[in-house]
Design a protein around this motif. Structure first.
Motif, PDB file in Angstrom:
ATOM      1  N   ASP A 279     -17.891 -69.327  55.174  1.00  0.00           N
ATOM      2  CA  ASP A 279     -19.072 -70.011  55.700  1.00  0.00           C
ATOM      3  C   ASP A 279     -18.689 -71.297  56.405  1.00  0.00           C
ATOM      4  N   SER A 280     -17.733 -72.041  55.859  1.00  0.00           N
ATOM      5  CA  SER A 280     -17.346 -73.301  56.479  1.00  0.00           C
ATOM      6  C   SER A 280     -16.666 -73.066  57.819  1.00  0.00           C
ATOM      7  N   GLU A 281     -15.864 -71.988  57.914  1.00  0.00           N
ATOM      8  CA  GLU A 281     -15.206 -71.676  59.176  1.00  0.00           C
ATOM      9  C   GLU A 281     -16.241 -71.331  60.246  1.00  0.00           C
ATOM     10  N   THR A 282     -17.234 -70.533  59.892  1.00  0.00           N
ATOM     11  CA  THR A 282     -18.299 -70.187  60.832  1.00  0.00           C
ATOM     12  C   THR A 282     -19.056 -71.429  61.271  1.00  0.00           C
ATOM     13  N   PHE A 283     -19.311 -72.321  60.336  1.00  0.00           N
ATOM     14  CA  PHE A 283     -20.050 -73.553  60.638  1.00  0.00           C
ATOM     15  C   PHE A 283     -19.281 -74.443  61.603  1.00  0.00           C
ATOM     16  N   TYR A 284     -18.004 -74.681  61.324  1.00  0.00           N
ATOM     17  CA  TYR A 284     -17.243 -75.638  62.130  1.00  0.00           C
ATOM     18  C   TYR A 284     -16.903 -75.104  63.518  1.00  0.00           C
ATOM     19  N   LYS A 285     -16.873 -73.775  63.668  1.00  0.00           N
ATOM     20  CA  LYS A 285     -16.602 -73.224  64.992  1.00  0.00           C
ATOM     21  C   LYS A 285     -17.682 -73.614  65.998  1.00  0.00           C
ATOM     22  N   LYS A 286     -18.877 -73.877  65.512  1.00  0.00           N
ATOM     23  CA  LYS A 286     -19.974 -74.297  66.393  1.00  0.00           C
ATOM     24  C   LYS A 286     -19.641 -75.606  67.104  1.00  0.00           C
TER      25      LYS A 286
END
Length: 291
Positions: A279-286
């Motif tokens: 979830d954190s990886e998906t969030f920070y890619k934004k």
């Protein structure tokens, strides 16, 4: 493992049935030390070898009286005195945390600092160590490097005539010349006064002629208890007669052992292979504007 009383009385450092956990009430956290038994004779110089997390520092801290073990039939003695109830004189512990203490990073001149901890009472040994460790008495503790601060620590810790010396990676900041001179001093001091040294380190070059014993720890236990060095089966020579080679071989075995435990369910180290992003990886890619 029961150890007879004669062996105990002849040991300068004696440990029997030592198990230690930082979280004893949490069964999901394995102990840091498991059933440690140790006998070291007076005048011995033992090198502790093991990967990070093997339990070397914890063992040294317990021997130094910095951690309390109060359960079971544990027996830990130095100079035939219980380290938990009647700590013996003449024991010096030198660890890496000292140099990070804000007190010793203050604006104090080295000469004044050493005098404040009794340097004037040990003038001849203090001066010898000042020369060996190449210390400038006019240094200010807050304005010197970590390696220079480590040299001051060693002068402070070694200038008294210790009987037992517990070293935890304190040579890591020293340059190779100063380290070599220091090891020669420690070996000579041990031989001349019958002093005992237990030394945990990850730097093995230049150590081949230093120890009388070598030990191997893995995941809180001894794989190889303190064994006279050089090993008898290596006396005829060969590729493994160097301590560095032995340490490298043991540490590789430790990694293979740990990886086998991981295949059986122990928590994995290293990169996570799950193809699904966290979830954190998906969030920070934004918010990644580097492309």
């Amino acid at each position: 493992m029961a150890i007879d009383s004669a062996e105990q009385s002849q040991s300068e450092i004696f440990v029997e049935n030592l198990t230690f956990s930082f979280l004893p009430h949490n069964p999901s956290v394995p102990p840091s030390l498991v059933d440690i038994n140790l006998t070291l004779p007076k005048g011995s110089r033992t090198i502790l070898i093991g990967a990070n997390g093997a339990g070397k520092s914890t063992l040294l801290q317990i021997l130094a009286g910095k951690r309390l073990v109060s359960h079971g039939d544990t027996n830990v003695k130095i100079k035939d005195r219980d380290v938990f109830r009647q700590y013996p004189p003449g024991v010096t512990f030198l660890g890496t945390e000292w140099a990070m203490n804000p007190v010793v990073r203050g604006d104090i001149v080295v000469a004044d600092f050493l005098n404040s901890v009794g340097g004037y009472r040990h003038k001849s040994r203090r001066d010898l160590l000042l020369d060996i460790l190449d210390v400038d008495l006019d240094w200010h503790m807050h304005a010197i490097s970590d390696g220079e601060r480590r040299r001051v620590q060693l002068v402070m810790g070694l200038m008294g005539e210790w009987d037992v010396l517990l070293l935890d990676e304190v040579t890591v900041d020293l340059d190779v010349l100063v380290r070599d001179d220091l090891l020669k001093f420690l070996k000579r001091d041990s031989e001349e006064r019958g002093a005992t040294i237990l030394y945990a380190t990850h730097i093995f070059d230049g150590l081949n002629d230093f120890p009388t014993h070598v030990a191997h720890m893995r995941l809180g236990s001894f794989v190889t208890p303190p064994t006279p060095w050089p090993f008898e089966d290596l006396a005829a020579g060969g590729p493994n007669t160097q301590l560095y080679s032995i340490a490298l071989q043991w540490l590789r075995q430790d990694r293979v052992h740990r990886q086998e435990l991981e295949r059986r369910g122990r928590k994995l180290r290293g990169a996570r292979r799950d193809p699904v992003p966290e979830d954190s990886e998906t969030f920070y890619k934004k918010y990644d504007y580097s492309h």
